[in-house]
Write an enzyme that holds these catalytic residues in place. Structure first.
Site, PDB file in Angstrom:
ATOM      1  CG  ASP A  24      -1.417   1.534   1.425  1.00 47.41           C
ATOM      2  OD1 ASP A  24      -2.013   2.028   0.835  1.00 47.41           O
ATOM      3  OD2 ASP A  24      -2.367   1.599   1.885  1.00 47.41           O
ATOM      4  CG  ASP A  28      -5.897   3.291   0.480  1.00 43.72           C
ATOM      5  OD1 ASP A  28      -5.123   2.699   0.817  1.00 43.72           O
ATOM      6  OD2 ASP A  28      -6.859   3.406  -0.090  1.00 43.72           O
ATOM      7  CG  ASP A  32      -1.550   1.366  -2.938  1.00 44.62           C
ATOM      8  OD1 ASP A  32      -0.121   0.679  -3.956  1.00 44.62           O
ATOM      9  OD2 ASP A  32      -1.673   2.653  -2.888  1.00 44.62           O
ATOM     10  CG  ASP A 106      -7.599 -12.285 -12.977  1.00 47.50           C
ATOM     11  OD1 ASP A 106      -8.214 -13.069 -13.044  1.00 47.50           O
ATOM     12  OD2 ASP A 106      -7.006 -13.070 -11.541  1.00 47.50           O
ATOM     13  CG  ASP A 208     -12.724 -15.845 -12.560  1.00 47.67           C
ATOM     14  OD1 ASP A 208     -12.092 -16.197 -11.964  1.00 47.67           O
ATOM     15  OD2 ASP A 208     -14.224 -15.579 -12.433  1.00 47.67           O
ATOM     16  CD  GLU A 267     -10.957 -19.850 -11.879  1.00 49.26           C
ATOM     17  OE1 GLU A 267     -10.929 -20.282 -10.598  1.00 49.26           O
ATOM     18  OE2 GLU A 267     -11.478 -19.665 -12.009  1.00 49.26           O
ATOM     19  CG  HIS A 329      -7.106 -15.377  -5.717  1.00 49.23           C
ATOM     20  ND1 HIS A 329      -6.430 -16.074  -6.872  1.00 49.23           N
ATOM     21  CD2 HIS A 329      -8.499 -15.342  -5.606  1.00 49.23           C
ATOM     22  CE1 HIS A 329      -8.048 -16.314  -7.740  1.00 49.23           C
ATOM     23  NE2 HIS A 329      -8.556 -15.431  -7.360  1.00 49.23           N
ATOM     24  CG  ASP A 330      -9.950 -18.618  -5.430  1.00 48.40           C
ATOM     25  OD1 ASP A 330     -10.555 -17.417  -5.052  1.00 48.40           O
ATOM     26  OD2 ASP A 330     -10.307 -18.734  -6.534  1.00 48.40           O
TER      27      ASP A 330
HETATM   28  C1  NOJ Z   1     -12.895 -17.823  -9.406  1.00 47.12           C
HETATM   29  C2  NOJ Z   1     -11.412 -16.511  -8.550  1.00 47.12           C
HETATM   30  O1  NOJ Z   1     -10.172 -17.518  -8.304  1.00 47.12           O
HETATM   31  C3  NOJ Z   1     -12.264 -16.264  -7.428  1.00 47.12           C
HETATM   32  O2  NOJ Z   1     -11.734 -15.341  -6.195  1.00 47.12           O
HETATM   33  C4  NOJ Z   1     -13.901 -15.748  -7.535  1.00 47.12           C
HETATM   34  O3  NOJ Z   1     -14.449 -14.924  -5.916  1.00 47.12           O
HETATM   35  C5  NOJ Z   1     -14.155 -16.592  -8.737  1.00 47.12           C
HETATM   36  N1  NOJ Z   1     -13.697 -17.105  -9.741  1.00 47.12           N
HETATM   37  C6  NOJ Z   1     -15.730 -15.758  -9.007  1.00 47.12           C
HETATM   38  O4  NOJ Z   1     -15.305 -15.087 -10.105  1.00 47.12           O
END
Ligand code: NOJ
Length: 543
Positions: A24, A28, A32, A106, A208, A267, A329-330
């Site tokens: 950052d 904030d 960024d 992305d 995505d 993905e 990130h998931d």
């Molecule tokens: C897959 C992404 O990796 C995830 O983080 C997102 O919530 C879903 N697609 C919906 O876009």
């Protein structure tokens, strides 16, 4: 050298930056673009003191109300003002290119935010010109959605909208309505969006949910089956991986091919790896790379990873190229997930050695290189809608999205303000500054492996062959290019293991230790007596 002919997306290492969580610059509490620019030296300054990655993948940076980490876009041609301006983005692009680094954006083409002006218009009346930009249908009967399709997250994929008394379709969360790709205007607009960013100079896209763009035109119900979670109780025949989505990937490829040296990685959300392979097309005419969850979901077992790699190696078409990652990130962070029940630090080193010596493009997720653990984010600080919805079930994703740990100062050097998610408790110990000066650190291990990969064509471009006859708990393989032969031995166990010589590597000759988690680099090794110490990763080269 064969490697010279390889495009960047095959020979390079990709680093995934979760933009809100990396750095950052303005206090904030939200990461960024300028924060990223300030940290580029860390990623690649051209010397061996930086990580040495070749490309960055940025999580979505388009304008968004950020109800799902930016995967809910409200303007595809603008930069999210929380991250900076278009000028900042152009500067970042430029700064990366000057360092010979690529930038992957992305792209969320399947759905928009419900706050996108298109959807606001679309839902306003049945005869609005944008009505057909989304998937609207009447219910089957009073209170019954058009069919039984399920949203990936939870419940019916249809949301009733009282204004026009119809349902709209959302494969993910209700505030992420699916675009209607059957409408030629939508298709054209989305290809236009891709072209807009390619014109700007981005080097590629991470697409995505690419296999979700189209649904069955007749809205046929999916057959039922058994599964772990409700979404898995259906065989997703009609709501994903439809042939038209692959066709859309081909169309995107035709567009991308008009620009030099660009690449798309998609993905493919599926439980059938054949779907992911299908997205590589019928002759190098669809995605460049496609990824699915299998590898990243394996348990800490040598055989599990060997099987995952073996399957892909056996099923990729000749133009296909593997792509591996342990984190994103998931997913819960691998340091904790794979480290559970053992020496997490040692395992993280073995996992890194595997990721960076396999045949295929490795993707490193920010913080993985310093062993950021799965964080526990308290309910009141949660940001992820899935985390909040299912709390206290540990399914939320905030635990892998906490601020990057740069140093041991307040807020780990991520921000001078209040961070959007709490910094993980490990930050005093596990941070870049601390690991930078420690030759035995995980960070320096990643650096060494990336450097080694850069120096050895066999590691970047060579063939892959799993070594048979290894004892249980050991994953070993050969990488070969021209005269160069490299053998990788990964001990997934906490025991010392002796390999049965000739059965494993059926040749004599002198081999040299290139790198090992336990040191001794440069030493000669007798292949007939390879002894792996507990949790050791060992990389040898035939001298
Ligand atoms: C897959 C992404 O990796 C995830 O983080 C997102 O919530 C879903 N697609 C919906 O876009």
């Amino acid at each position: 050298m064969p490697v010279l002919g390889l495009p960047w997306w095959k020979k390079g290492v990709i680093y995934q930056i979760a933009v809100p969580s990396f750095a950052d610059s303005d206090g904030d509490g939200m990461g960024d673009l300028r924060g990223i620019i300030d940290r580029l030296d860390y990623l690649n300054d051209g010397t061996s003191s930086s990580l040495g990655v070749d490309a960055v993948w940025l999580t979505p940076v388009n304008a968004s109300p950020m109800r799902d980490f930016g995967y809910d876009v409200s303007d595809y041609r603008e930069i999210n003002p929380r991250f900076g301006s278009m000028r900042d983005f152009e500067e970042l692009l430029d700064a990366c290119h000057r360092r010979d680094m690529k930038v992957i954006m992305d792209m969320v083409l399947n759905h928009t935010s419900s706050e996108h002006p298109w959807f606001v218009e679309s839902r306003s009346s049945r005869d609005n010109p944008r009505r057909d930009w989304y998937v609207w249908r009447d219910g089957r009967a009073q209170g019954k959605p058009p069919n039984r399709w399920l949203a990936v997250v939870e419940g019916s994929a249809w949301e009733y909208d009282a204004t026009t008394r119809q349902y709209y379709y959302h494969a993910f969360l209700p505030f992420q309505p699916d675009l209607n790709w059957r409408n030629p205007q939508v298709r054209e607009e989305m290809l236009g969006v891709a072209g807009f960013w390619l014109d700007k100079g981005v080097d590629g896209f991470r697409l995505d949910l690419i296999n979700f763009l189209y649904e069955d035109e007749l809205l046929r119900d999916n057959p039922r089956r058994f599964g772990l979670r409700p979404y898995d109780w259906q065989r997703h025949l009609y709501d994903r991986s439809r042939p038209e989505s692959l066709e859309a990937a081909r169309e995107l490829r035709r567009l991308t091919d008009r620009y030099p040296d660009r690449a798309m990685m998609g993905e493919v959300y599926t439980d059938d790896p054949r779907d992911a392979v299908a997205y590589l097309g019928g002759g190098d005419d669809a995605l460049h790379l496609s990824f699915y969850l299998d590898f990243a979901e394996r348990k800490w077992k040598a055989e599990a990873f060997r099987d995952s790699v073996g399957w892909l190696e056996a099923h990729l078409p000749p133009w296909g190229w593997p792509c591996y990652y342990l984190n994103n990130h998931d997913l819960p962070r691998s340091y904790t997930r794979l480290g559970r029940g053992g020496d997490a630090e040692a395992r993280a080193k073995v996992a890194a050695a595997m990721l960076l010596t396999l045949r295929g493009t490795p993707i490193i997720y920010y913080g993985e290189e310093i062993g950021m653990p799965a964080s526990r984010v308290p309910r009141k600080r949660m940001d992820d809608p899935i985390g909040r919805k299912f709390w206290p079930l540990p399914v939320g994703r905030d635990g892998s999205r906490t601020p990057m740990q740069w140093n041991g100062e307040k807020n780990a050097g991520f921000t001078s303000g209040e961070p959007r998610l709490p910094v993980d408790l490990s930050c005093g110990d596990r941070n870049v500054e601390r690991q930078d000066g420690d030759p035995g650190s995980l960070l320096n291990w990643y650096r060494s492996l990336i450097r080694l990969r850069g120096e050895k064509p066999a590691l970047r471009a060579g063939s892959y062959r799993a070594l048979a006859g290894t004892p249980k708990g050991v994953f070993a393989y050969l990488r070969e290019a021209g005269e160069e032969r490299i053998a990788v031995f990964l001990n997934f166990t906490a025991r010392e293991v002796t390999l049965p010589g000739l059965e494993v590597v059926p040749e004599r000759g002198v081999w040299r230790r290139l790198i090992s988690t336990l040191g001794g680099d440069g030493d000669g090794v007798d292949l007939q007596r390879v002894r792996l110490r507990p949790d050791e990763a060992l990389v040898l080269e035939r001298a």
